[in-house]
Design an enzyme around this catalytic site. Sequence first.
Site, PDB file in Angstrom:
ATOM      1  N   TRP A 175       9.855  -9.363   1.545  1.00 41.31           N
ATOM      2  CA  TRP A 175      11.071 -10.045   1.997  1.00 41.31           C
ATOM      3  C   TRP A 175      10.761 -11.185   2.977  1.00 41.31           C
ATOM      4  O   TRP A 175      11.650 -11.713   3.623  1.00 41.31           O
ATOM      5  CB  TRP A 175      12.061  -9.054   2.579  1.00 41.31           C
ATOM      6  CG  TRP A 175      11.726  -8.367   3.892  1.00 41.31           C
ATOM      7  CD1 TRP A 175      10.563  -8.431   4.606  1.00 41.31           C
ATOM      8  CD2 TRP A 175      12.611  -7.513   4.634  1.00 41.31           C
ATOM      9  NE1 TRP A 175      10.654  -7.671   5.731  1.00 41.31           N
ATOM     10  CE2 TRP A 175      11.903  -7.089   5.782  1.00 41.31           C
ATOM     11  CE3 TRP A 175      13.914  -7.062   4.447  1.00 41.31           C
ATOM     12  CZ2 TRP A 175      12.474  -6.225   6.738  1.00 41.31           C
ATOM     13  CZ3 TRP A 175      14.462  -6.213   5.396  1.00 41.31           C
ATOM     14  CH2 TRP A 175      13.756  -5.801   6.519  1.00 41.31           C
ATOM     15  N   THR A 210       6.243  -1.128   3.449  1.00 40.86           N
ATOM     16  CA  THR A 210       6.112  -2.114   4.518  1.00 40.86           C
ATOM     17  C   THR A 210       6.619  -3.478   4.078  1.00 40.86           C
ATOM     18  O   THR A 210       6.197  -4.007   3.046  1.00 40.86           O
ATOM     19  CB  THR A 210       4.634  -2.230   4.934  1.00 40.86           C
ATOM     20  OG1 THR A 210       4.143  -0.932   5.284  1.00 40.86           O
ATOM     21  CG2 THR A 210       4.465  -3.179   6.112  1.00 40.86           C
ATOM     22  N   GLU A 211       7.537  -4.049   4.867  1.00 38.43           N
ATOM     23  CA  GLU A 211       8.094  -5.385   4.614  1.00 38.43           C
ATOM     24  C   GLU A 211       8.664  -5.532   3.201  1.00 38.43           C
ATOM     25  O   GLU A 211       8.650  -6.609   2.617  1.00 38.43           O
ATOM     26  CB  GLU A 211       7.025  -6.460   4.864  1.00 38.43           C
ATOM     27  CG  GLU A 211       6.335  -6.370   6.221  1.00 38.43           C
ATOM     28  CD  GLU A 211       7.265  -6.589   7.405  1.00 38.43           C
ATOM     29  OE1 GLU A 211       8.423  -6.980   7.184  1.00 38.43           O
ATOM     30  OE2 GLU A 211       6.830  -6.357   8.549  1.00 38.43           O
ATOM     31  N   LEU A 212       9.152  -4.427   2.651  1.00 33.17           N
ATOM     32  CA  LEU A 212       9.720  -4.386   1.301  1.00 33.17           C
ATOM     33  C   LEU A 212       8.719  -4.831   0.223  1.00 33.17           C
ATOM     34  O   LEU A 212       9.109  -5.281  -0.858  1.00 33.17           O
ATOM     35  CB  LEU A 212      11.003  -5.229   1.193  1.00 33.17           C
ATOM     36  CG  LEU A 212      12.198  -4.782   2.045  1.00 33.17           C
ATOM     37  CD1 LEU A 212      13.433  -5.602   1.684  1.00 33.17           C
ATOM     38  CD2 LEU A 212      12.494  -3.299   1.888  1.00 33.17           C
ATOM     39  N   HIS A 253       3.110   1.290   9.185  1.00 30.85           N
ATOM     40  CA  HIS A 253       3.729   0.027   8.763  1.00 30.85           C
ATOM     41  C   HIS A 253       2.617  -0.894   8.258  1.00 30.85           C
ATOM     42  O   HIS A 253       2.454  -2.037   8.683  1.00 30.85           O
ATOM     43  CB  HIS A 253       4.465  -0.609   9.957  1.00 30.85           C
ATOM     44  CG  HIS A 253       5.422  -1.698   9.579  1.00 30.85           C
ATOM     45  ND1 HIS A 253       6.680  -1.442   9.083  1.00 30.85           N
ATOM     46  CD2 HIS A 253       5.311  -3.049   9.635  1.00 30.85           C
ATOM     47  CE1 HIS A 253       7.300  -2.594   8.872  1.00 30.85           C
ATOM     48  NE2 HIS A 253       6.486  -3.574   9.189  1.00 30.85           N
TER      49      HIS A 253
END
Length: 405
Positions: free
Chosen positions: A300, A146-148, A109
Site C-alpha cells: 500500500w 506487513t504493509e499489505l 512487522h
Amino acid sequence: MRTICFYFQVHQPYRLKPYRFFDIGEDHHYWDDFSNKSIMRKVAQKCYLPMNALLLELIEKYNGAFKVSFSLSGVFLDQLEEFAPDVLESFQKLVATGHCELLNETYAHALVALKSKEEFKDMVQNHQQKIKKLFNGYQPKVFRNTELIYSDEIGKMVSDMGFDAILTEGAKHVLGWKSPNYVYCNSIEPKLKVLLKNFQLSDDIAFRFGNKAWDDYPLTTEKFINWINEIPAGEEVLNLFMDYETFGEHQWAETGIFDFMRHLPEAVFSKTSFSFSTPSEVSAKIAPVGKIHVPIPISWADEERDLTAWLGNDLQDEAFDRLYEMEKLVKSIDDEEIQRDWTYLQTSDHFYYMCTKFFSDGDIHSYFSPYDSPYDAFINYMNVLSDFMIRVKEKINEKESPKVK
C-alpha cells in the site's frame, strides 16, 4: 449486504540508537530506549488513548453496530508492555466488547514473506501466541501482511496456515477496470478471500484530511457520506484501511479528525445503505466475485504500490540480503537475547529509512526517518548487523567447541 470495513495498522518499531563503527564488538545493546519510550508515550497521548476511548464510546453507543479491526504488530505489543501498559489495557477493553477484531501478522512487522517461508511461519505463529496471551485466548482468523504486501504465492502460504482471508491494496495496475469494492479470492487457493483497500477514500482520510491545498478541503462528514453514496449499488464492501496514527499524530486533533470519526457512524446509519463489519464478517457473509491475480508483490506504499519503499535500491538490497544470510545460524542458537535482536532487526522500518525515493513520496519517507539521510540509516544498520554477526558466530563456536573439564 453493503458494508464498511475499517482496518487500522498499529505499529511502532524498536529504533536503533546511533551505533558507530568503533562500537562493533564492544556494545551489544542496539536499541534507543529513550527515543522508543518517549515516542510511544507521545503517540499514546495524541492518538492511542483518545482514539481508543472514542472507538469504545462509539461501539457502546451503537450497541456493537459500529465495528473496527486492528493489526497490532508484536514489536508494538512488546513496547506497550514495556512503556505503555495503560494503552494495552485500552486495546484489551476494545477487544472485550466483541466488536473489535484483531488480525494476525508477522511479529516483527517484517518483510520475511519475501525471503523465507520457514521464518515467515515462525513469526506468524509467534504473533498468534502473543495475541492469545494478551487478549484472553483470542485467535485471529484473518491475516494482514506487513504493509499489505501481497502476491499469489504469499496468499497461498497464508491459506496453508489456515486463515480465511487476507487484506491487501486495491492497486490500479492489478485491478485494471475492476473495483476494489468486492470480495475476491486468491488465484492459487480460491478458499482464501482477498479484501482490497479502497485507496481513494482511505487516503482521503489518512493523507489528505488536513491538507489545505487539497481541492476537497475541508473533508466533512457530509461530503464523505456523499462520496460513499456514489458507490454503485452492486458494489458490496467499502474497505477503509489506514495507519491508526492517522488520528491525532499524522492528522492532528486540531484538524477535526476526531470529530469527523465521532459523527461518521451516525451519518452512515442514517444517510446510507451501509452497515459496519469486521474483516472476518465480510469474509463469512460475502461471496467472492472472482480471482485476483497478483504474480508480482504489491503493497500500500507510495504511488507505485510496490516494494520500492523497502527494497528499491542497492543499500536496502544489501542490508536485506546480509540479514537473512544469517537465518540458519540464528535458528540453531538457543539464546533469548540473540533471538530477540534477530526479530527486531527484521522490522521493515529499518529498510524504509534507507529509501532514496524523492519527488511525490520523498517527504513521506523523510518524515518517518530518524536519520539525516538514507546512507546514514544504512551505515548505522550495517554497523549493528556486523556486531550481531560477531555475536552469532561466537555462540556457534561455543556450541561446537568441546567443553574443557
